[in-house]
Design a protein around this motif. Structure first.
Motif, PDB file in Angstrom:
ATOM      1  N   PRO A 101       0.836  -1.192   0.000  1.00  0.00           N
ATOM      2  CA  PRO A 101       0.000   0.000   0.000  1.00  0.00           C
ATOM      3  C   PRO A 101       0.883   1.259   0.000  1.00  0.00           C
ATOM      4  O   PRO A 101       1.925   1.269   0.639  1.00  0.00           O
ATOM      5  N   SER A 102       0.482   2.278  -0.729  1.00  0.00           N
ATOM      6  CA  SER A 102       1.303   3.488  -0.826  1.00  0.00           C
ATOM      7  C   SER A 102       0.417   4.701  -1.056  1.00  0.00           C
ATOM      8  O   SER A 102      -0.379   4.741  -1.993  1.00  0.00           O
ATOM      9  N   GLU A 103       0.595   5.699  -0.198  1.00  0.00           N
ATOM     10  CA  GLU A 103      -0.153   6.948  -0.357  1.00  0.00           C
ATOM     11  C   GLU A 103       0.306   7.712  -1.601  1.00  0.00           C
ATOM     12  O   GLU A 103      -0.500   8.322  -2.303  1.00  0.00           O
ATOM     13  N   VAL A 104       1.646   7.678  -1.853  1.00  0.00           N
ATOM     14  CA  VAL A 104       2.194   8.403  -3.010  1.00  0.00           C
ATOM     15  C   VAL A 104       1.575   7.866  -4.299  1.00  0.00           C
ATOM     16  O   VAL A 104       1.153   8.627  -5.174  1.00  0.00           O
ATOM     17  N   ARG A 105       1.508   6.555  -4.395  1.00  0.00           N
ATOM     18  CA  ARG A 105       0.978   5.932  -5.609  1.00  0.00           C
ATOM     19  C   ARG A 105      -0.500   6.306  -5.800  1.00  0.00           C
ATOM     20  O   ARG A 105      -0.934   6.631  -6.904  1.00  0.00           O
ATOM     21  N   LYS A 106      -1.241   6.306  -4.721  1.00  0.00           N
ATOM     22  CA  LYS A 106      -2.668   6.657  -4.768  1.00  0.00           C
ATOM     23  C   LYS A 106      -2.842   8.130  -5.185  1.00  0.00           C
ATOM     24  O   LYS A 106      -3.659   8.465  -6.054  1.00  0.00           O
ATOM     25  N   THR A 107      -2.046   8.998  -4.577  1.00  0.00           N
ATOM     26  CA  THR A 107      -2.152  10.434  -4.864  1.00  0.00           C
ATOM     27  C   THR A 107      -1.824  10.725  -6.328  1.00  0.00           C
ATOM     28  O   THR A 107      -2.540  11.483  -7.001  1.00  0.00           O
ATOM     29  N   LEU A 108      -0.746  10.109  -6.838  1.00  0.00           N
ATOM     30  CA  LEU A 108      -0.363  10.380  -8.222  1.00  0.00           C
ATOM     31  C   LEU A 108      -1.402   9.828  -9.200  1.00  0.00           C
ATOM     32  O   LEU A 108      -1.685  10.449 -10.227  1.00  0.00           O
ATOM     33  N   TRP A 109      -1.985   8.696  -8.871  1.00  0.00           N
ATOM     34  CA  TRP A 109      -3.050   8.144  -9.727  1.00  0.00           C
ATOM     35  C   TRP A 109      -4.210   9.127  -9.822  1.00  0.00           C
ATOM     36  O   TRP A 109      -4.766   9.362 -10.905  1.00  0.00           O
ATOM     37  N   GLU A 110      -4.550   9.717  -8.689  1.00  0.00           N
ATOM     38  CA  GLU A 110      -5.683  10.657  -8.685  1.00  0.00           C
ATOM     39  C   GLU A 110      -5.391  11.919  -9.485  1.00  0.00           C
ATOM     40  O   GLU A 110      -6.311  12.568  -9.979  1.00  0.00           O
ATOM     41  N   GLN A 111      -4.097  12.249  -9.594  1.00  0.00           N
ATOM     42  CA  GLN A 111      -3.744  13.505 -10.277  1.00  0.00           C
ATOM     43  C   GLN A 111      -3.731  13.398 -11.801  1.00  0.00           C
ATOM     44  O   GLN A 111      -3.736  14.426 -12.485  1.00  0.00           O
ATOM     45  N   ILE A 112      -3.664  12.180 -12.352  1.00  0.00           N
ATOM     46  CA  ILE A 112      -3.496  12.091 -13.807  1.00  0.00           C
ATOM     47  C   ILE A 112      -4.845  12.036 -14.517  1.00  0.00           C
ATOM     48  O   ILE A 112      -5.876  11.696 -13.930  1.00  0.00           O
ATOM     49  N   SER A 113      -4.817  12.411 -15.791  1.00  0.00           N
ATOM     50  CA  SER A 113      -6.046  12.499 -16.601  1.00  0.00           C
ATOM     51  C   SER A 113      -6.593  11.105 -16.926  1.00  0.00           C
ATOM     52  O   SER A 113      -5.884  10.102 -16.799  1.00  0.00           O
ATOM     53  N   GLU A 114      -7.846  11.082 -17.389  1.00  0.00           N
ATOM     54  CA  GLU A 114      -8.435   9.793 -17.788  1.00  0.00           C
ATOM     55  C   GLU A 114      -7.664   9.179 -18.954  1.00  0.00           C
ATOM     56  O   GLU A 114      -7.483   7.970 -19.014  1.00  0.00           O
ATOM     57  N   ASN A 115      -7.195  10.031 -19.883  1.00  0.00           N
ATOM     58  CA  ASN A 115      -6.415   9.511 -21.010  1.00  0.00           C
ATOM     59  C   ASN A 115      -5.115   8.870 -20.540  1.00  0.00           C
ATOM     60  O   ASN A 115      -4.710   7.829 -21.060  1.00  0.00           O
ATOM     61  N   ALA A 116      -4.485   9.493 -19.545  1.00  0.00           N
ATOM     62  CA  ALA A 116      -3.237   8.929 -19.007  1.00  0.00           C
ATOM     63  C   ALA A 116      -3.531   7.606 -18.299  1.00  0.00           C
ATOM     64  O   ALA A 116      -2.772   6.640 -18.424  1.00  0.00           O
ATOM     65  N   ARG A 117      -4.658   7.545 -17.601  1.00  0.00           N
ATOM     66  CA  ARG A 117      -5.014   6.297 -16.881  1.00  0.00           C
ATOM     67  C   ARG A 117      -5.246   5.138 -17.837  1.00  0.00           C
ATOM     68  O   ARG A 117      -4.905   3.988 -17.556  1.00  0.00           O
ATOM     69  N   LEU A 118      -5.881   5.464 -18.965  1.00  0.00           N
ATOM     70  CA  LEU A 118      -6.214   4.426 -19.944  1.00  0.00           C
ATOM     71  C   LEU A 118      -5.001   3.626 -20.404  1.00  0.00           C
ATOM     72  O   LEU A 118      -5.089   2.408 -20.605  1.00  0.00           O
ATOM     73  N   GLN A 119      -3.883   4.330 -20.543  1.00  0.00           N
ATOM     74  CA  GLN A 119      -2.697   3.672 -21.110  1.00  0.00           C
ATOM     75  C   GLN A 119      -2.238   2.482 -20.262  1.00  0.00           C
ATOM     76  O   GLN A 119      -1.578   1.580 -20.777  1.00  0.00           O
ATOM     77  N   PHE A 120      -2.608   2.490 -18.982  1.00  0.00           N
ATOM     78  CA  PHE A 120      -2.170   1.400 -18.105  1.00  0.00           C
ATOM     79  C   PHE A 120      -2.972   0.113 -18.305  1.00  0.00           C
ATOM     80  O   PHE A 120      -2.600  -0.929 -17.765  1.00  0.00           O
ATOM     81  N   ILE A 121      -4.058   0.208 -19.080  1.00  0.00           N
ATOM     82  CA  ILE A 121      -4.783  -1.036 -19.410  1.00  0.00           C
ATOM     83  C   ILE A 121      -4.715  -1.341 -20.911  1.00  0.00           C
ATOM     84  O   ILE A 121      -5.412  -2.217 -21.413  1.00  0.00           O
ATOM     85  N   TRP A 122      -3.868  -0.602 -21.611  1.00  0.00           N
ATOM     86  CA  TRP A 122      -3.673  -0.889 -23.026  1.00  0.00           C
ATOM     87  C   TRP A 122      -2.866  -2.175 -23.186  1.00  0.00           C
ATOM     88  O   TRP A 122      -2.244  -2.646 -22.234  1.00  0.00           O
TER      89      TRP A 122
END
Lengths: 186, 186
Positions: A101-122
């Motif tokens: 578990p990591s707060e940094v990882r959670k915080t950075l995920w929340e900060q990125i755009s939906e387009n940026a998030r999508l790339q992680f399931i490409w």
């Protein structure tokens, strides 16, 4: 941890170059398991709170992750085109993966755009191009592929190309955690 | 030697970004004798005639020269801000020093400005800053410190960030000297 003495210089450069989105991109060099240098452009995601560590996000499936698992050493080269300054950061990278578990990882995920998030399931990066359409519904939870790189500088080489001769400063972190600075020839 | 298939892509990028002087700068990663990655900005000095080798100039006293004498492998990361394209060139570097006569070295020396020439007779780079004024009369002959790096790419990774998903192509040179190309996932 106290802010390192080079933090004011990089803050100033980021401010002077803020009109250029690419001023937040830099080049990250790592080494392959075979000992060969590699180099790619990544996006600066700010400093980790209360530290001097630079935050970067990446895909667990990217080659740099497997490089860093063997050789954590890396060097960032960050050139600011408008102010004509270069920072070279030499140091080590810690990987923040889905394993803990990591707060940094959670915080950075929340900060990125939906387009940026999508790339992680490409489909797998650098595999033969998938002919089917890529997924276009962003994941509702943080995918395991989302990895944070925390880069801790040990040496900083700051070059300002303004002036003739130019100005160059070296910052070094000693074993006690203190930074020293010296001016050197460009 | 035939022009490599990626030459048209890089020629197009240089043309699209020609209004930006910094589009001729790229980041060069090498490895120290201890096996650590290093990274700095250098200037593209064109392709060597009738080859696919990128030309770079440097000072014999710079650290990259001693790195390359032990580990000739290097990777260039070249990001074009206007057209949003990245080229990664992986390959080896040959050093052209004062030790042997060289037309390439002579030609590149003739092409650089007087200010650029001056730097090769300045005090030792990265030594403590010299308090006296730096020499300001350009040398009349080519100083021994003037070194040409010829970078021969073996693999090229071309990423175009335009389009969603983006486009990425890998070019590889085989042992027979032929290039192949494949499209991969971004």
């Amino acid at each position: 941890m106290a802010l390192a003495p080079w933090r004011s210089a990089i803050a100033r450069s980021l401010h002077l170059n803020r009109s250029l989105p690419e001023s937040r991109y830099f080049q990250l060099a790592t080494i392959t398991p075979q000992g060969f240098p590699t180099n790619r452009t990544v996006v600066f995601r700010g400093f980790q709170d209360h530290t001097n560590s630079l935050q970067i996000i990446t895909d667990a499936r990217s080659e740099k992750v497997s490089h860093l698992q063997q050789h954590p050493q890396a060097e960032i080269c960050w050139y600011f085109t408008k102010s004509r300054e270069q920072f070279r950061f030499h140091g080590e990278i810690s990987l923040i993966t889905a394993d803990a578990p990591s707060e940094v990882r959670k915080t950075l995920w929340e900060q990125i755009s939906e387009n940026a998030r999508l790339q992680f399931i490409w489909p797998h990066p650098k595999a033969p191009r998938t002919p089917d359409p890529f997924p276009d519904t962003p994941p509702s939870t943080i995918p395991d592929t989302f990895v944070v790189l925390l880069f801790s500088p040990q040496n900083v080489d700051y070059l300002s190309l303004k002036g003739n001769p130019q100005h160059r400063y070296l910052y070094k972190l000693d074993n006690a955690g203190n930074w020293s600075m010296s001016e050197v020839n460009p």
